[in-house]
Design a protein around this motif. Structure first.
Motif, PDB file in Angstrom:
ATOM      1  N   VAL A 158       7.410  14.000  -0.191  1.00 46.32           N
ATOM      2  CA  VAL A 158       8.496  13.038  -0.418  1.00 46.32           C
ATOM      3  C   VAL A 158       7.918  11.696  -0.856  1.00 46.32           C
ATOM      4  N   THR A 159       6.869  11.249  -0.175  1.00 47.11           N
ATOM      5  CA  THR A 159       6.270   9.968  -0.568  1.00 47.11           C
ATOM      6  C   THR A 159       5.573  10.091  -1.925  1.00 47.11           C
ATOM      7  N   GLY A 160       5.089  11.280  -2.258  1.00 49.54           N
ATOM      8  CA  GLY A 160       4.523  11.510  -3.582  1.00 49.54           C
ATOM      9  C   GLY A 160       5.571  11.393  -4.676  1.00 49.54           C
ATOM     10  N   LEU A 161       6.766  11.897  -4.388  1.00 47.77           N
ATOM     11  CA  LEU A 161       7.865  11.747  -5.357  1.00 47.77           C
ATOM     12  C   LEU A 161       8.217  10.284  -5.579  1.00 47.77           C
ATOM     13  N   ILE A 162       8.156   9.500  -4.512  1.00 43.60           N
ATOM     14  CA  ILE A 162       8.417   8.062  -4.640  1.00 43.60           C
ATOM     15  C   ILE A 162       7.367   7.425  -5.550  1.00 43.60           C
TER      16      ILE A 162
ATOM     17  N   GLY B 281      -5.941   4.917 -12.451  1.00 42.37           N
ATOM     18  CA  GLY B 281      -5.603   3.774 -11.607  1.00 42.37           C
ATOM     19  C   GLY B 281      -4.216   3.836 -10.997  1.00 42.37           C
ATOM     20  N   ILE B 282      -3.634   5.024 -10.900  1.00 43.83           N
ATOM     21  CA  ILE B 282      -2.297   5.156 -10.306  1.00 43.83           C
ATOM     22  C   ILE B 282      -2.377   4.829  -8.815  1.00 43.83           C
ATOM     23  N   GLY B 283      -1.512   3.956  -8.375  1.00 41.70           N
ATOM     24  CA  GLY B 283      -1.485   3.537  -6.979  1.00 41.70           C
ATOM     25  C   GLY B 283      -2.472   2.440  -6.641  1.00 41.70           C
ATOM     26  N   VAL B 284      -3.206   1.984  -7.648  1.00 42.48           N
ATOM     27  CA  VAL B 284      -4.189   0.928  -7.432  1.00 42.48           C
ATOM     28  C   VAL B 284      -3.593  -0.377  -7.928  1.00 42.48           C
ATOM     29  N   HIS B 285      -3.520  -1.336  -7.062  1.00 41.24           N
ATOM     30  CA  HIS B 285      -2.970  -2.651  -7.410  1.00 41.24           C
ATOM     31  C   HIS B 285      -4.122  -3.538  -7.862  1.00 41.24           C
ATOM     32  N   GLN B 286      -4.008  -4.054  -9.054  1.00 41.58           N
ATOM     33  CA  GLN B 286      -5.047  -4.934  -9.583  1.00 41.58           C
ATOM     34  C   GLN B 286      -4.686  -6.379  -9.283  1.00 41.58           C
ATOM     35  N   ASN B 287      -5.533  -7.056  -8.536  1.00 41.96           N
ATOM     36  CA  ASN B 287      -5.345  -8.481  -8.248  1.00 41.96           C
ATOM     37  C   ASN B 287      -6.135  -9.307  -9.253  1.00 41.96           C
TER      38      ASN B 287
ATOM     39  N   HIS C  55       0.844  -1.193   0.000  1.00 38.90           N
ATOM     40  CA  HIS C  55       0.000   0.000   0.000  1.00 38.90           C
ATOM     41  C   HIS C  55       0.880   1.244   0.000  1.00 38.90           C
ATOM     42  N   PRO C  56       0.664   2.154  -0.955  1.00 39.61           N
ATOM     43  CA  PRO C  56       1.471   3.379  -0.974  1.00 39.61           C
ATOM     44  C   PRO C  56       1.235   4.215   0.289  1.00 39.61           C
ATOM     45  N   ILE C  57       2.266   4.854   0.777  1.00 40.84           N
ATOM     46  CA  ILE C  57       2.173   5.672   1.986  1.00 40.84           C
ATOM     47  C   ILE C  57       1.611   7.063   1.666  1.00 40.84           C
ATOM     48  N   HIS C  58       1.836   7.543   0.456  1.00 39.70           N
ATOM     49  CA  HIS C  58       1.406   8.893   0.087  1.00 39.70           C
ATOM     50  C   HIS C  58      -0.070   9.177   0.405  1.00 39.70           C
ATOM     51  N   PRO C  59      -1.011   8.287   0.013  1.00 38.38           N
ATOM     52  CA  PRO C  59      -2.416   8.594   0.301  1.00 38.38           C
ATOM     53  C   PRO C  59      -2.738   8.615   1.795  1.00 38.38           C
ATOM     54  N   ILE C  60      -1.938   7.944   2.587  1.00 41.23           N
ATOM     55  CA  ILE C  60      -2.150   7.959   4.037  1.00 41.23           C
ATOM     56  C   ILE C  60      -1.721   9.307   4.613  1.00 41.23           C
ATOM     57  N   LEU C  61      -0.602   9.821   4.141  1.00 42.76           N
ATOM     58  CA  LEU C  61      -0.023  11.036   4.717  1.00 42.76           C
ATOM     59  C   LEU C  61      -0.688  12.330   4.268  1.00 42.76           C
TER      60      LEU C  61
END
Length: 142
Positions: A54-58, A133-139, A3-9
């Protein structure tokens, strides 16, 4: 990490800045205590935004340069940096040494401008997730 940290922060600076801007506007009609709270929230928003950026840059580095979403991601980054700059200027305009003072009209104007750019950046961030769908992991469960 899956899970990306950017949306949390991003929620921390967004909430701090929105409430700070509302406090700034309210301070035009009330007492200094409201502007002090707005100033404290500006400090919180400005610092926590650095971690979100910073997490957005990642996350940006994970987007393929040929992906059509890259243009929107760069616009999102530009608008949030402008927003951060507006809020940082507003913060520095109300500092008297290390103490927060009553903001002037220009400091409040910078907060309002920061909020406008924050809303544009947020809308673009939503486009990245919901349209591209950026940051969305498709299972694939086959």
């Amino acid at each position: 990490m899956k899970h990306p940290i950017h949306p949390i922060l991003v929620h921390f600076p967004i909430a701090a800045w929105i409430i700070s801007t509302l406090g700034d506007i309210t301070s035009l009609f009330t007492n200094e205590q409201v502007s002090w709270v707005a100033g404290v929230l500006l400090v919180i928003g400005t610092i926590t935004a650095l971690f979100a950026m910073v997490t957005g840059l990642i996350e940006l580095s994970k987007i393929d340069s040929q992906n059509p979403a890259m243009k929107i991601a760069n616009q999102h980054m530009m608008y949030i940096m402008i927003s951060w700059s507006c809020y940082a200027v507003s913060l520095f305009l109300r500092l008297d040494g290390t103490q927060l003072s009553q903001p002037g009209v220009f400091a409040i104007t910078m907060s309002v401008a920061g909020l406008i750019f924050l809303c544009i950046a947020g809308w673009l961030g939503g486009k990245l997730v919901y349209e591209h769908g950026i940051g969305v992991h498709q299972n694939n469960h086959n």
